[in-house]
Write a protein that holds these residues in place. Structure first.
Motif, PDB file in Angstrom:
ATOM      1  N   GLY A 137       6.951  -6.497   3.352  1.00 56.85           N
ATOM      2  CA  GLY A 137       7.062  -5.058   3.561  1.00 56.85           C
ATOM      3  C   GLY A 137       6.530  -4.261   2.387  1.00 56.85           C
ATOM      4  N   TYR A 138       6.686  -4.818   1.190  1.00 56.34           N
ATOM      5  CA  TYR A 138       6.193  -4.139  -0.004  1.00 56.34           C
ATOM      6  C   TYR A 138       4.665  -4.230  -0.123  1.00 56.34           C
ATOM      7  N   ILE A 139       4.057  -5.104   0.671  1.00 57.14           N
ATOM      8  CA  ILE A 139       2.611  -5.315   0.555  1.00 57.14           C
ATOM      9  C   ILE A 139       1.840  -4.660   1.697  1.00 57.14           C
ATOM     10  N   SER A 171       3.623   2.666  10.918  1.00 52.18           N
ATOM     11  CA  SER A 171       2.253   2.403  10.496  1.00 52.18           C
ATOM     12  C   SER A 171       1.944   3.428   9.429  1.00 52.18           C
ATOM     13  N   ARG A 172       1.718   2.963   8.218  1.00 50.63           N
ATOM     14  CA  ARG A 172       1.534   3.913   7.126  1.00 50.63           C
ATOM     15  C   ARG A 172       0.184   4.589   7.153  1.00 50.63           C
ATOM     16  N   LEU A 173      -0.748   4.015   7.919  1.00 49.06           N
ATOM     17  CA  LEU A 173      -2.070   4.634   7.910  1.00 49.06           C
ATOM     18  C   LEU A 173      -2.238   5.593   9.071  1.00 49.06           C
ATOM     19  N   PHE A 223      11.059  -0.766   0.430  1.00 54.33           N
ATOM     20  CA  PHE A 223       9.694  -0.549   0.891  1.00 54.33           C
ATOM     21  C   PHE A 223       9.656   0.481   2.011  1.00 54.33           C
ATOM     22  N   GLY A 224       8.637   1.305   1.970  1.00 52.81           N
ATOM     23  CA  GLY A 224       8.457   2.299   3.013  1.00 52.81           C
ATOM     24  C   GLY A 224       9.344   3.515   2.874  1.00 52.81           C
ATOM     25  N   SER A 225      10.066   3.655   1.773  1.00 57.79           N
ATOM     26  CA  SER A 225      10.973   4.795   1.674  1.00 57.79           C
ATOM     27  C   SER A 225      10.285   6.023   1.081  1.00 57.79           C
ATOM     28  N   GLY A 226       9.062   5.883   0.616  1.00 63.70           N
ATOM     29  CA  GLY A 226       8.321   7.072   0.197  1.00 63.70           C
ATOM     30  C   GLY A 226       8.060   7.194  -1.290  1.00 63.70           C
ATOM     31  N   LYS A 227       8.127   6.117  -2.038  1.00 61.80           N
ATOM     32  CA  LYS A 227       7.880   6.176  -3.477  1.00 61.80           C
ATOM     33  C   LYS A 227       6.461   6.635  -3.782  1.00 61.80           C
ATOM     34  N   THR A 228       5.505   6.017  -3.094  1.00 61.64           N
ATOM     35  CA  THR A 228       4.110   6.313  -3.403  1.00 61.64           C
ATOM     36  C   THR A 228       3.729   7.725  -2.954  1.00 61.64           C
ATOM     37  N   VAL A 229       4.180   8.102  -1.773  1.00 63.17           N
ATOM     38  CA  VAL A 229       3.869   9.449  -1.284  1.00 63.17           C
ATOM     39  C   VAL A 229       4.432  10.490  -2.260  1.00 63.17           C
ATOM     40  N   LEU A 230       5.639  10.245  -2.737  1.00 65.23           N
ATOM     41  CA  LEU A 230       6.268  11.171  -3.676  1.00 65.23           C
ATOM     42  C   LEU A 230       5.488  11.217  -4.994  1.00 65.23           C
ATOM     43  N   GLU A 274       0.038  -2.628  -6.729  1.00 70.30           N
ATOM     44  CA  GLU A 274       0.299  -2.117  -5.375  1.00 70.30           C
ATOM     45  C   GLU A 274      -0.990  -2.158  -4.556  1.00 70.30           C
ATOM     46  N   ARG A 275      -1.007  -1.396  -3.439  1.00 72.72           N
ATOM     47  CA  ARG A 275      -2.096  -1.540  -2.476  1.00 72.72           C
ATOM     48  C   ARG A 275      -3.415  -0.890  -2.923  1.00 72.72           C
ATOM     49  N   ALA A 276      -4.494  -1.576  -2.640  1.00 69.09           N
ATOM     50  CA  ALA A 276      -5.807  -1.015  -2.971  1.00 69.09           C
ATOM     51  C   ALA A 276      -6.068   0.254  -2.154  1.00 69.09           C
ATOM     52  N   ARG A 311      13.938  11.938   6.894  1.00 65.52           N
ATOM     53  CA  ARG A 311      14.304  13.061   6.035  1.00 65.52           C
ATOM     54  C   ARG A 311      13.580  12.876   4.711  1.00 65.52           C
ATOM     55  N   TYR A 312      12.310  13.284   4.712  1.00 67.33           N
ATOM     56  CA  TYR A 312      11.458  13.110   3.530  1.00 67.33           C
ATOM     57  C   TYR A 312      11.451  14.362   2.673  1.00 67.33           C
ATOM     58  N   PRO A 313      11.243  14.249   1.375  1.00 72.67           N
ATOM     59  CA  PRO A 313      11.315  13.032   0.582  1.00 72.67           C
ATOM     60  C   PRO A 313      12.729  12.463   0.613  1.00 72.67           C
ATOM     61  N   ALA A 360       5.213  16.449   2.955  1.00 73.45           N
ATOM     62  CA  ALA A 360       4.178  16.168   1.953  1.00 73.45           C
ATOM     63  C   ALA A 360       2.776  16.282   2.537  1.00 73.45           C
ATOM     64  N   PHE A 361       2.671  16.320   3.856  1.00 68.08           N
ATOM     65  CA  PHE A 361       1.341  16.357   4.464  1.00 68.08           C
ATOM     66  C   PHE A 361       0.965  17.749   4.970  1.00 68.08           C
ATOM     67  N   ASP A 362       1.831  18.739   4.718  1.00 64.13           N
ATOM     68  CA  ASP A 362       1.493  20.104   5.120  1.00 64.13           C
ATOM     69  C   ASP A 362       0.964  20.859   3.911  1.00 64.13           C
TER      70      ASP A 362
HETATM   71  N1  LIG Z   1       7.317  13.263   2.039  1.00 68.12           N
HETATM   72  C1  LIG Z   1       6.919  12.603   3.136  1.00 68.12           C
HETATM   73  N2  LIG Z   1       6.546  13.283   4.240  1.00 68.12           N
HETATM   74  C2  LIG Z   1       6.163  12.631   5.354  1.00 68.12           C
HETATM   75  N3  LIG Z   1       6.103  11.310   5.469  1.00 68.12           N
HETATM   76  C3  LIG Z   1       6.454  10.567   4.412  1.00 68.12           C
HETATM   77  C4  LIG Z   1       6.881  11.173   3.194  1.00 68.12           C
HETATM   78  N4  LIG Z   1       7.184  10.192   2.329  1.00 68.12           N
HETATM   79  C5  LIG Z   1       6.938   9.029   2.963  1.00 68.12           C
HETATM   80  N5  LIG Z   1       6.507   9.241   4.218  1.00 68.12           N
HETATM   81  C6  LIG Z   1       6.175   8.197   5.213  1.00 68.12           C
HETATM   82  O1  LIG Z   1       6.651   6.955   4.753  1.00 68.12           O
HETATM   83  C7  LIG Z   1       5.581   6.025   4.607  1.00 68.12           C
HETATM   84  C8  LIG Z   1       5.823   5.120   3.434  1.00 68.12           C
HETATM   85  O2  LIG Z   1       5.803   5.870   2.241  1.00 68.12           O
HETATM   86  P1  LIG Z   1       5.338   5.208   0.878  1.00 68.12           P
HETATM   87  O3  LIG Z   1       4.059   4.477   1.055  1.00 68.12           O
HETATM   88  O4  LIG Z   1       5.374   6.254  -0.158  1.00 68.12           O
HETATM   89  O5  LIG Z   1       6.506   4.158   0.650  1.00 68.12           O
HETATM   90  P2  LIG Z   1       6.840   3.294  -0.627  1.00 68.12           P
HETATM   91  O6  LIG Z   1       8.241   3.571  -0.990  1.00 68.12           O
HETATM   92  O7  LIG Z   1       5.814   3.535  -1.677  1.00 68.12           O
HETATM   93  O8  LIG Z   1       6.741   1.824  -0.077  1.00 68.12           O
HETATM   94  P3  LIG Z   1       6.274   0.481  -0.845  1.00 68.12           P
HETATM   95  O9  LIG Z   1       7.371   0.102  -1.758  1.00 68.12           O
HETATM   96  O10 LIG Z   1       6.106  -0.505   0.239  1.00 68.12           O
HETATM   97  O11 LIG Z   1       5.007   0.816  -1.550  1.00 68.12           O
HETATM   98  C9  LIG Z   1       4.343   6.888   4.498  1.00 68.12           C
HETATM   99  O12 LIG Z   1       3.202   6.210   4.935  1.00 68.12           O
HETATM  100  C10 LIG Z   1       4.694   8.050   5.391  1.00 68.12           C
HETATM  101  O13 LIG Z   1       4.462   7.721   6.731  1.00 68.12           O
END
Ligand SMILES: Nc1ncnc2c1ncn2[C@@H]1O[C@H](COP(=O)(O)OP(=O)(O)OP(=O)(O)O)[C@@H](O)[C@H]1O
Ligand SMILES: [Mg+2]
Lengths: 441, 593
Positions: A310-312, A337-339, B242-249, B269-271, B430-432, B513-515
């Motif tokens: 999941g982290y990848i 789907s993150r993309l 994972f997927g909780s929004g660290k990178t987007v934030l 992390e991801r390319a 409920r982002y972030p 984050a996308f608006d």
């Molecule tokens: N502020 C936001 N607004 C809208 N969607 C968001 C927001 N933050 C995160 N998301 C959604 O959550 C997905 C995962 O976010 P992100 O890639 O930041 O997770 P992550 O915590 O970095 O995960 P990983 O640890 O796997 O890298 C994004 O692709 C998006 O769909």
């Protein structure tokens, strides 16, 4: 593999474990391939003259005086257009009765793409399955696994996705596939008349587990050939990555490495990332998309294998049986789907993001109502409607047997909103409601 | 490299993945860089241990094909970065090789490209004069680097004081051209150019003092700025499954934060996420300067498929570049995603060296390593009285999402802002997904910050922030009661309390984050929003039954959200503002304040 004149043969093994053996040898390259008693092996450790080999076929019955021949080469695959339509084992040998493939020898597990030579993925992959196309849209160059319990029909869904996706090549990497599943893939591809765009590398449950370690690299080397040399859109299917990781842990345990969580090697993250990061979109149009399967045990995603995955990966698709409708659905809560934001509302109709989010939110309202019901509380009239909506949404959109185009999915979404809710309850932007809310007759 | 004959050489005696054992014929130093000769290529490596006559080196490349007996040449230098004009908008690998200069689609081992452009001309403006007494870090002159005053400094490696003999006149020079001649105590003349080197693992400390940071660093993210603000020179971390929004934030912060320079370390992390920055930043504008975001940004990319040892180096490379710019009196924002991958790289090496493992097989000294790194951030007064800062925010990726693990726990001891992303919030979109109750900013307790922040907001700001937190907490309690006792089993007031907290959540905490507009909220707008929301939370409302509460507040929230999507103080904004007032008026009890 033919023996060359200058090759030295060693016959003194100093150590044998279930997955590895050690031999005294000289002039050996790291990660070089050797043949131990006729079985393929790879150098995983060198300490002076002592060379430790991981034996892909397992070490059963290997004697201490077994013949060890070093090939002087890392593992390779011969690539050419003739790969298409063929079935191979983990070593790249044909298992379909056909001739060996001739072509250029390429190292497997080779270097990574320079990040600045990548392009941002932006091409949608349509599968007809609304649980994917509507809620978790896939994009070329993406890497995404199905998270599913072993009893779910993930291989069937994956085959369906592969056939509907408009890719130039489909490369199947089967690890620990049952013979039945292997034949299933073969039949489905055959019946669809798609055999000529399929390349398969398969290690079945009948084969030794350590062999599986070769499969992803073989499959991805073939994929890189088609994507880089031929600018083709390649879809790689890897099933089951959990069995791949299990093989990793077998080898690392034999090498006395300190295991980290769930007895997996400490390098699990890097090992998996090396595979999944081969997914790429090139500016020249070629791409590698990876759809994998990670089986869970009892739905536990905190286990090291799904957790690191999941982290990848760029999201995950959860399959779940919906007892209400008696069908398998793509779970809208846990799938992602993150993309998708790269394409939805851009490559698809403008209302896509809003319809998607709203439907999932209303489905969540229904889930809350169900919890209330289970806890013995009364349902409000809104709760009742939400439950009815959820059932129909599940049946007409989430179920994996749905096959419609995205526009139709969006229309069904609006139809269900109008059937069970008022525009205020739905809370979509006024402009879109005016445009798409079904008019009464 | 120094004179070849005096350098220590060695021969490879053992190989386990990227850990290589080398028998050496002379002295070697811990963290010394060496090169393994493999055919025509050189594999860059670093000494990480010495025992029984053998150097243990970690190779920053794949060791495929390497054989026992291969020659190794030691350099007498630690891992260094090259500092000079031209770093901004570059894309580097973890060892500061310029990715754009590499040939071919695939990364090639040993393809070590130059970090800076030797032929580019920079317009140098002298700042020092003949006769000035200077020391390491003193400003000799400046060039314009993408609109930033890039200071040319006395190299950090210089010790003691120097007298400026000459400084070249204003004009165009290459980075290697001498721009000044300094005279040391022994009377020797030392030429200085615009470029210098510095070992990444050693902090640059050419400042006068490092006080506690106190200036708010606006990020435009409401749940940070309003609830748990970070400061210029502060540290923070973002743990989350994972997927909780660290990178987007982090990306949002990198786009919006009030910084002069942004250094992004994509660490394991991801390319595709780095590609997103490559693609978007050259297009996006920095609203404060009108220049493209890429112009103020440097990316250090060691993605998960790149060599693991270089992953560890990448965060240090990034930090050293940040320190270089801080010493020019600039505000630097440093982001690392993810520090857990760096810790895992350490773990992989420590495992291969068969060291006694600490918790979860991480090295025993992990807490000290993390603390040492975070300590390099900070707000400083330079010796010439100017100020500079490095604000550092790292993400943490805890195994299984469980915060009781070594990396999170070690980071918690040193990171002053804790932005915990919650799975539950992410699941319900409920982002972030920053948990407003578990998260904290220690800076909020600093009197220095409290004093400063009122100048940017208003005098009751701190009280308002705790009021908001209180509303959230009380709302949560009410919600728990409702779940236990049922909607009709609790007093009506519980529903109202819960929905007031939902207003705070939906209107202030949640942010799209996308608006284009909602993504970033300037502090003035945050202040206005907080006042509006508090006004409602302080009011009393009358309802006949609990069933009316939910739809009413949903309408209110909807109007607020539309307002958040509208340009500040635009017609549309005002329209929703009055819509909100109208909805409030429907049920507000007249003198309920
Ligand atoms: N502020 C936001 N607004 C809208 N969607 C968001 C927001 N933050 C995160 N998301 C959604 O959550 C997905 C995962 O976010 P992100 O890639 O930041 O997770 P992550 O915590 O970095 O995960 P990983 O640890 O796997 O890298 C994004 O692709 C998006 O769909
Ligand atoms: Mg991330």
């Amino acid at each position: 593999m033919e023996t060359r004149a200058f090759q030295k043969i060693y016959t003194k093994l100093t150590n044998i474990t279930k997955a590895t053996c050690t031999v005294e040898a000289e002039n050996v390259g790291y990660e070089e391939i050797a043949i131990v008693a006729g079985r393929m092996a790879q150098v995983v450790k060198i300490n002076g003259k002592s060379v430790t080999l991981q034996v892909f076929g397992g070490t059963e019955n290997i004697p201490t005086n077994a013949e060890v021949i070093f090939t002087g080469k890392p593992p390779v695959l011969k690539v050419s257009d003739d790969l298409a339509g063929r079935f191979f084992n983990a070593y790249g040998k044909p298992i379909d009765g056909g001739p060996e493939v001739d072509g250029e020898e390429r190292e497997i597990g080779g270097p990574s793409v320079n990040p600045v030579r990548r392009k941002q993925p932006s091409e949608l992959i349509a599968t007809g399955i609304a649980g994917i196309d509507l809620n978790n849209t896939l994009v070329t160059g993406q890497k995404i696994p199905f998270f599913a319990d072993p009893d779910q029909p993930f291989n069937q869904v994956m085959a369906m996705v592969a056939l509907r996706a408009k890719s130039d090549k489909i490369i199947l990497g089967g690890m620990g596939l049952t013979m039945d599943d292997y034949l299933y893939f073969k039949n489905v591809f055959d019946n669809a008349g798609a055999l000529d765009r399929i390349v398969s590398f398969v290690s079945t449950t009948e084969d030794p587990p350590v062999e599986r370690l070769l499969i992803p690299d073989m499959a991805l080397t073939a994929a890189e050939y088609f994507a880089v040399d031929k600018n083709e859109k390649v879809l790689v299917l890897l099933t089951d990555m959990t069995l791949y990781a299990d093989a990793l842990s077998i080898v690392s345990n034999r090498m006395d490495q300190i295991p980290s969580k769930d007895s997996m090697p400490g390098s699990l993250y890097s090992d998996l990332a090396k595979i999944y990061e081969k997914a790429v979109q090139f500016p020249t149009g070629g791409s590698i998309t990876i759809i994998a399967v990670t089986t869970l045990s009892g739905g536990d995603i905190t286990h090291a294998i799904p957790d690191n995955t999941g982290y990848i990966t760029e999201g995950q698709l959860f399959l779940r049986r919906d007892s209400e409708i008696g069908k398998v659905i793509v779970d809208p809560f846990r799938s992602l789907s993150r993309l998708k934001q790269l394409v939805i509302g851009k490559k698809t109709r403008e209302d896509h993001p809003q319809v998607m989010n709203t439907a999932v939110r209303l489905y969540a309202d229904a889930a809350n109502a169900r919890t209330k019901l289970e806890n013995g509380f009364d349902l409000s009239e809104y709760d009742e409607r939400a439950l009815k909506f959820a059932r129909e949404y599940s049946e007409r959109l989430l179920a994996i047997d749905v096959n419609i185009d995205t526009e139709k999915m969006l229309n069904v979404g609006w139809e269900l909103f109008a059937k069970y809710f008022t525009p205020a309850e739905v809370g979509i932007k006024a402009e879109l409601v005016n445009k798409y809310w079904p008019k009464e007759n | 490299m120094k004179d070849d004959r005096t350098l220590t050489r060695g021969k490879v005696t053992g190989i386990v993945s990227n850990l290589v054992m080398v028998e050496v014929d002379g002295p070697v130093a811990q963290n010394e860089i060496c090169y393994i000769q493999l055919g025509g290529t050189q594999l860059m490596s670093e000494v990480i241990k010495y025992a029984n006559g053998k150097a243990y080196i970690q190779v920053f490349e794949s060791t495929r094909g390497l054989k026992v007996g291969a020659e190794v040449i030691f350099t007498q230098a630690m891992l260094e970065v090259t500092l000079g004009p031209g770093i901004l908008s570059k894309n580097y690998d973890g060892l500061q090789h310029d990715l754009d200069k590499m040939e071919g689609v695939f990364l090639k081992r040993g393809d070590y490209t130059e970090p800076l452009d030797e032929n580019k001309l920079w317009e140098f403006i002298p700042l020092a004069k003949d006769g000035d007494i200077v020391e390491a870090g003193s400003w000799l002159g400046q060039v314009d680097e993408n609109g930033q005053p890039h200071k040319i400094m006395v190299p950090f490696k210089f010790t003691g004081q120097y007298r400026v003999k000459t400084v070249v006149p204003q004009g165009n020079y290459k980075i290697i051209d001498p721009i000044a001649i300094l005279i040391n105590n022994a009377g020797e003349e030392i030429p200085v150019s615009m470029v210098q080197k510095w070992p990444v693992k050693v902090p640059i400390k050419t400042y006068r003092e490092k006080p506690r940071p106190f200036k708010l660093l606006e990020t435009g993210v409401r749940t940070i700025d309003t609830l748990n603000p970070i400061v210029e020179g502060g540290t923070g971390f973002i743990p989350g499954p994972f997927g909780s929004g660290k990178t987007v934030l982090q990306h949002a912060i990198s786009k919006q934060a009030e910084a002069d320079i942004v250094v992004v370390a994509a660490c394991g992390e991801r390319a595709n996420e780095v590609v997103e920055i490559f693609t978007e930043f050259p297009e996006l504008e920095d609203p404060r300067t009108g220049r493209k975001l890429m112009e103020r940004t440097t990316i250090i990319a060691n993605t998960s498929n790149m060599p693991v040892a270089a992953r560890e180096a990448s965060v240090y490379t990034a930090m050293t570049i940040a320190e270089y710019y801080r010493n020019m009196g600039l505000r630097v924002l440093l982001l690392a995603d993810s520090t857990s991958r760096w810790a895992q790289a350490l773990r992989e090496m420590s495992n291969r060296m068969e060291e006694l493992p600490g918790p979860d097989a991480f090295p025993m000294d992990l807490p000290a390593i993390i603390a040492g790194f975070y300590a390099r951030a900070g707000f400083v007064y330079l010796k010439n009285g100017s100020t500079g800062s490095i604000t550092f925010i790292g993400t943490v990726s805890p195994a299984g999402g469980n915060l009781k693990e070594p990396v999170t726990e070690s980071t918690k001891k040193v990171g002053r802002c804790f932005y915990a992303l919650s799975q539950q919030r992410a699941d319900s979109k409920r982002y972030p997904a920053i948990d407003p109750i578990d998260s904290y900013s220690k800076y909020l307790e600093y009197p220095e910050l409290q004093e400063y922040i009122v100048t940017r907001t208003d005098e009751h700001w701190i009280a308002k922030v705790s009021e908001l937190k209180n509303i959230l907490l009380r709302g949560k309690e009410a919600y728990e009661q409702m779940n236990i006792l049922g909607d009709d089993g609790v007093p009506l007031d519980y529903h109202i309390r819960y929905w007031k907290s939902e207003i705070v959540d939906f209107v202030i905490l949640q942010q799209d984050a996308f608006d284009k507009i909602d993504a970033s909220t300037p502090i003035v707008r945050q202040k206005e929003l907080v006042d509006k929301v508090l006004d409602i939370c302080r009011s009393e409302f009358s309802f006949e039954s609990f069933e009316e509460v939910n739809p009413y507040f949903k309408r209110l929230i909807n109007a607020f959200k539309q307002m958040n999507y509208s340009e500040f103080h635009s017609e549309k904004y005002k329209k929703y503002e009055s819509e909100i007032s109208a909805i409030v008026a429907e049920r507000k009890v007249a003198n309920g304040n």
